[in-house]
Design an enzyme around this catalytic site. Structure first.
Site, PDB file in Angstrom:
ATOM      1  N   TRP A 222       0.811  -1.208   0.000  1.00 29.55           N
ATOM      2  CA  TRP A 222       0.000   0.000   0.000  1.00 29.55           C
ATOM      3  C   TRP A 222       0.847   1.263   0.000  1.00 29.55           C
ATOM      4  O   TRP A 222       0.366   2.333  -0.399  1.00 29.55           O
ATOM      5  CB  TRP A 222      -0.937  -0.008   1.204  1.00 29.55           C
ATOM      6  CG  TRP A 222      -2.058  -0.977   1.058  1.00 29.55           C
ATOM      7  CD1 TRP A 222      -2.230  -2.162   1.720  1.00 29.55           C
ATOM      8  CD2 TRP A 222      -3.165  -0.875   0.159  1.00 29.55           C
ATOM      9  NE1 TRP A 222      -3.372  -2.799   1.293  1.00 29.55           N
ATOM     10  CE2 TRP A 222      -3.971  -2.025   0.326  1.00 29.55           C
ATOM     11  CE3 TRP A 222      -3.558   0.077  -0.783  1.00 29.55           C
ATOM     12  CZ2 TRP A 222      -5.137  -2.241  -0.386  1.00 29.55           C
ATOM     13  CZ3 TRP A 222      -4.730  -0.130  -1.505  1.00 29.55           C
ATOM     14  CH2 TRP A 222      -5.502  -1.273  -1.300  1.00 29.55           C
TER      15      TRP A 222
ATOM     16  N   ASN B  48       3.613   1.591  -1.792  1.00 28.18           N
ATOM     17  CA  ASN B  48       4.433   1.699  -3.003  1.00 28.18           C
ATOM     18  C   ASN B  48       3.676   1.534  -4.315  1.00 28.18           C
ATOM     19  O   ASN B  48       4.241   1.805  -5.357  1.00 28.18           O
ATOM     20  CB  ASN B  48       5.550   0.644  -2.958  1.00 28.18           C
ATOM     21  CG  ASN B  48       6.600   0.955  -1.926  1.00 28.18           C
ATOM     22  OD1 ASN B  48       7.535   1.709  -2.151  1.00 28.18           O
ATOM     23  ND2 ASN B  48       6.445   0.373  -0.735  1.00 28.18           N
TER      24      ASN B  48
ATOM     25  N   ILE C  73       2.007   5.955  -5.347  1.00 28.57           N
ATOM     26  CA  ILE C  73       2.868   6.920  -4.657  1.00 28.57           C
ATOM     27  C   ILE C  73       2.189   8.268  -4.436  1.00 28.57           C
ATOM     28  O   ILE C  73       2.319   8.849  -3.347  1.00 28.57           O
ATOM     29  CB  ILE C  73       4.196   7.091  -5.421  1.00 28.57           C
ATOM     30  CG1 ILE C  73       4.981   5.773  -5.394  1.00 28.57           C
ATOM     31  CG2 ILE C  73       5.049   8.203  -4.810  1.00 28.57           C
ATOM     32  CD1 ILE C  73       5.369   5.297  -4.026  1.00 28.57           C
ATOM     33  N   PRO C  74       1.453   8.841  -5.401  1.00 25.88           N
ATOM     34  CA  PRO C  74       0.806  10.149  -5.139  1.00 25.88           C
ATOM     35  C   PRO C  74      -0.115  10.124  -3.926  1.00 25.88           C
ATOM     36  O   PRO C  74      -0.075  11.027  -3.089  1.00 25.88           O
ATOM     37  CB  PRO C  74       0.040  10.418  -6.440  1.00 25.88           C
ATOM     38  CG  PRO C  74       0.806   9.695  -7.489  1.00 25.88           C
ATOM     39  CD  PRO C  74       1.291   8.447  -6.813  1.00 25.88           C
ATOM     40  N   VAL C  75      -0.961   9.086  -3.799  1.00 23.34           N
ATOM     41  CA  VAL C  75      -1.856   8.996  -2.648  1.00 23.34           C
ATOM     42  C   VAL C  75      -1.069   8.722  -1.369  1.00 23.34           C
ATOM     43  O   VAL C  75      -1.369   9.287  -0.308  1.00 23.34           O
ATOM     44  CB  VAL C  75      -2.921   7.901  -2.883  1.00 23.34           C
ATOM     45  CG1 VAL C  75      -3.709   7.634  -1.602  1.00 23.34           C
ATOM     46  CG2 VAL C  75      -3.864   8.314  -4.003  1.00 23.34           C
ATOM     47  N   HIS C  76      -0.054   7.861  -1.459  1.00 26.53           N
ATOM     48  CA  HIS C  76       0.754   7.557  -0.270  1.00 26.53           C
ATOM     49  C   HIS C  76       1.445   8.807   0.252  1.00 26.53           C
ATOM     50  O   HIS C  76       1.460   9.053   1.474  1.00 26.53           O
ATOM     51  CB  HIS C  76       1.791   6.495  -0.617  1.00 26.53           C
ATOM     52  CG  HIS C  76       2.789   6.251   0.483  1.00 26.53           C
ATOM     53  ND1 HIS C  76       2.453   5.670   1.683  1.00 26.53           N
ATOM     54  CD2 HIS C  76       4.125   6.538   0.555  1.00 26.53           C
ATOM     55  CE1 HIS C  76       3.530   5.602   2.457  1.00 26.53           C
ATOM     56  NE2 HIS C  76       4.540   6.110   1.800  1.00 26.53           N
TER      57      HIS C  76
ATOM     58  N   TYR D  30      -0.859  11.292   8.159  1.00 25.45           N
ATOM     59  CA  TYR D  30      -0.129  10.433   9.083  1.00 25.45           C
ATOM     60  C   TYR D  30       0.838  11.219   9.955  1.00 25.45           C
ATOM     61  O   TYR D  30       0.794  11.132  11.200  1.00 25.45           O
ATOM     62  CB  TYR D  30       0.609   9.361   8.283  1.00 25.45           C
ATOM     63  CG  TYR D  30       1.388   8.375   9.122  1.00 25.45           C
ATOM     64  CD1 TYR D  30       0.742   7.389   9.852  1.00 25.45           C
ATOM     65  CD2 TYR D  30       2.791   8.432   9.175  1.00 25.45           C
ATOM     66  CE1 TYR D  30       1.455   6.478  10.624  1.00 25.45           C
ATOM     67  CE2 TYR D  30       3.508   7.526   9.939  1.00 25.45           C
ATOM     68  CZ  TYR D  30       2.836   6.558  10.656  1.00 25.45           C
ATOM     69  OH  TYR D  30       3.539   5.660  11.418  1.00 25.45           O
TER      70      TYR D  30
ATOM     71  N   HIS E  84     -12.806   4.641  -0.721  1.00 21.40           N
ATOM     72  CA  HIS E  84     -13.111   3.495  -1.580  1.00 21.40           C
ATOM     73  C   HIS E  84     -14.614   3.241  -1.628  1.00 21.40           C
ATOM     74  O   HIS E  84     -15.191   3.038  -2.714  1.00 21.40           O
ATOM     75  CB  HIS E  84     -12.382   2.234  -1.076  1.00 21.40           C
ATOM     76  CG  HIS E  84     -10.971   2.113  -1.560  1.00 21.40           C
ATOM     77  ND1 HIS E  84      -9.929   2.824  -1.015  1.00 21.40           N
ATOM     78  CD2 HIS E  84     -10.430   1.372  -2.570  1.00 21.40           C
ATOM     79  CE1 HIS E  84      -8.806   2.516  -1.631  1.00 21.40           C
ATOM     80  NE2 HIS E  84      -9.074   1.642  -2.583  1.00 21.40           N
TER      81      HIS E  84
ATOM     82  N   TYR F 170     -27.688  -6.192  -9.019  1.00 18.90           N
ATOM     83  CA  TYR F 170     -28.594  -6.981  -9.851  1.00 18.90           C
ATOM     84  C   TYR F 170     -29.918  -7.236  -9.124  1.00 18.90           C
ATOM     85  O   TYR F 170     -30.998  -7.121  -9.707  1.00 18.90           O
ATOM     86  CB  TYR F 170     -27.934  -8.304 -10.220  1.00 18.90           C
ATOM     87  CG  TYR F 170     -28.796  -9.227 -11.051  1.00 18.90           C
ATOM     88  CD1 TYR F 170     -28.890  -9.079 -12.429  1.00 18.90           C
ATOM     89  CD2 TYR F 170     -29.521 -10.255 -10.445  1.00 18.90           C
ATOM     90  CE1 TYR F 170     -29.674  -9.926 -13.190  1.00 18.90           C
ATOM     91  CE2 TYR F 170     -30.305 -11.111 -11.195  1.00 18.90           C
ATOM     92  CZ  TYR F 170     -30.386 -10.939 -12.562  1.00 18.90           C
ATOM     93  OH  TYR F 170     -31.173 -11.775 -13.308  1.00 18.90           O
TER      94      TYR F 170
END
Length: 409
Positions: free
Chosen positions: A298, A300, A303-306, A314, A339, A401
């Protein structure tokens, strides 16, 4: 390629071994049987219906075009209140519009909501960075370097001549629009820049984008859609043996589509935009395929979100005295929210499958880091990717469905 700097591809070998075991379940034969039974299902014209129900009504496009930054001078307190209100509206307004407008398709809604989510993260970073500048003071603003967001990037083909700005000289229309369209979520006063636009590199990335998009559409229509349709009956009858069989058959096409999408977005598309804008930082991903822990994956694969989570979420929590483990759980909690936000709103149903799938990464990360090492840990990461995603896909498709077509059947 050879210029990437990566030389260890042990994780790819583990992936091949796992995929061979999954394919032995009959997924390739399933694809061949779908081809023989249904013929060629690829229909480029049908793709348009995924974005538009009415060719004269474009709600998703209008929603996306509605973004526009405003400028002015106000007090610090008023600015924070308006900034909070603006960020809240950036998420709530498109979500409310998607839930209200019946002519908006799920695919168009996902794209629009994703764009607004990226805008939310960018505006948060923009305000945070400029607040740091005000706290440091104008005399020390020049010390606000790339260390806040990304490591030093070596210049490509020589050093580019670049004028460095300091706060408040960065508060211009040109600066914020460049940041909005740049392939990064972390704002900084002076972005690394490449000296020129390489036309051959740009054309190669454009060709990859066009080719891989057609390949994705073909695989989804020819392979994935029939597999999902054939999986509905076992789920309705709660036939667990057939459910597991359908899950394994869906795992291969779903995983291949995810890998192709990863390359299309993080390598082809983001490099295309970066080259077009002469954006110098091209570290959009690292060697996540060698991940021996879930945490490493998660950190690597995106990278932009991390970097955004590390810089604006953090580390600020750690500075406030929050425990490191609690801070990590909070990051996963925020990721789980987004998500679910990007899935439930476009589908107009709330089942929390994506949320629970992301939160399940926390105990999985603890288990893998404690009991599995080396290739075993890497294999566990691959299995979670290959099997975990199809479970969520089948859950959402089944519920969608039942809600929209259950009464008619």
């Amino acid at each position: 390629n050879s210029a990437s700097g990566y030389s260890n591809y042990r994780g790819i070998l583990n992936w091949c071994v796992i995929m061979l075991h999954v394919i032995n379940n009959g997924s390739v034969f399933m694809y061949l049987s779908c081809f023989c039974r249904y013929g060629i299902l690829v229909d480029p014209i049908q793709v348009v219906s995924l974005f538009l129900k009415d060719p004269y009504s474009w709600p998703a496009a209008c929603l996306t075009i509605g973004m526009k930054p405003e400028f002015g001078t106000i007090s610090e307190t008023t600015g924070r209140i308006l900034h909070f209100f603006n960020l809240t509206c950036t998420l709530i307004f498109p979500a409310a519009l998607i839930l209200r407008v019946t002519s908006m398709t799920p695919v168009g809604a996902v794209i629009s909501l994703a764009i607004y989510t990226v805008l939310f993260l960018k505006l948060f970073s923009y305000q945070d960075t400029n607040r740091w500048c005000r706290e440091i003071g104008q005399a020390k603003a020049k010390k606000l370097t790339r260390s806040y967001s990304c490591p030093t990037v070596a210049p490509c083909n020589g050093s580019a001549v670049q004028t460095h700005v300091s706060y408040p000289g960065n508060l211009t229309h040109r600066d914020i629009y460049y940041f909005i369209f740049a392939p990064t979520l972390c704002y900084q006063l002076n972005f690394p820049r490449s000296p020129r636009i390489r036309k051959r590199f740009l054309i190669r990335r454009l060709f990859e984008m066009l080719f891989l998009m057609q390949l994705l559409v073909g695989l989804i229509q020819q392979w994935m859609v029939p597999t999902i349709q054939n999986s509905m009956k076992p789920f309705q009858e709660m036939d667990f043996s057939r459910m597991v069989e359908r899950l394994l058959k869906l795992a291969v096409p779903n995983h291949l589509i995810w890998l192709i999408f990863f390359y299309w977005f993080f390598h082809s598309s983001m490099n295309f935009v970066a080259e077009l804008m002469q954006f110098g930082d091209r570290e959009f991903y690292r060697d996540w395929w060698n991940s021996e822990t879930v945490t490493y994956f998660w950190a690597n694969w995106n990278i932009p979100v991390h970097k955004w989570c590390l810089r604006h979420f953090y580390r600020p929590m750690l500075r406030r005295g929050v425990n490191r483990r609690l801070a990590q759980i909070a990051v996963f909690l925020g990721s789980a929210f987004f998500h679910e936000f990007l899935v439930s709103i476009p589908l107009k149903m709330f089942r929390l499958w994506a949320f629970m799938g992301m939160m399940a990464q926390v105990p999985l990360a603890w288990f893998v880091s404690r009991f599995l090492n080396g290739n075993y840990g890497n294999a566990a990461v691959w299995v979670s990717l290959i099997i975990g995603q199809p479970v969520a896909v089948l859950m959402y498709v089944h519920d969608y469905y039942v809600i929209h077509h259950g009464s008619s059947t």
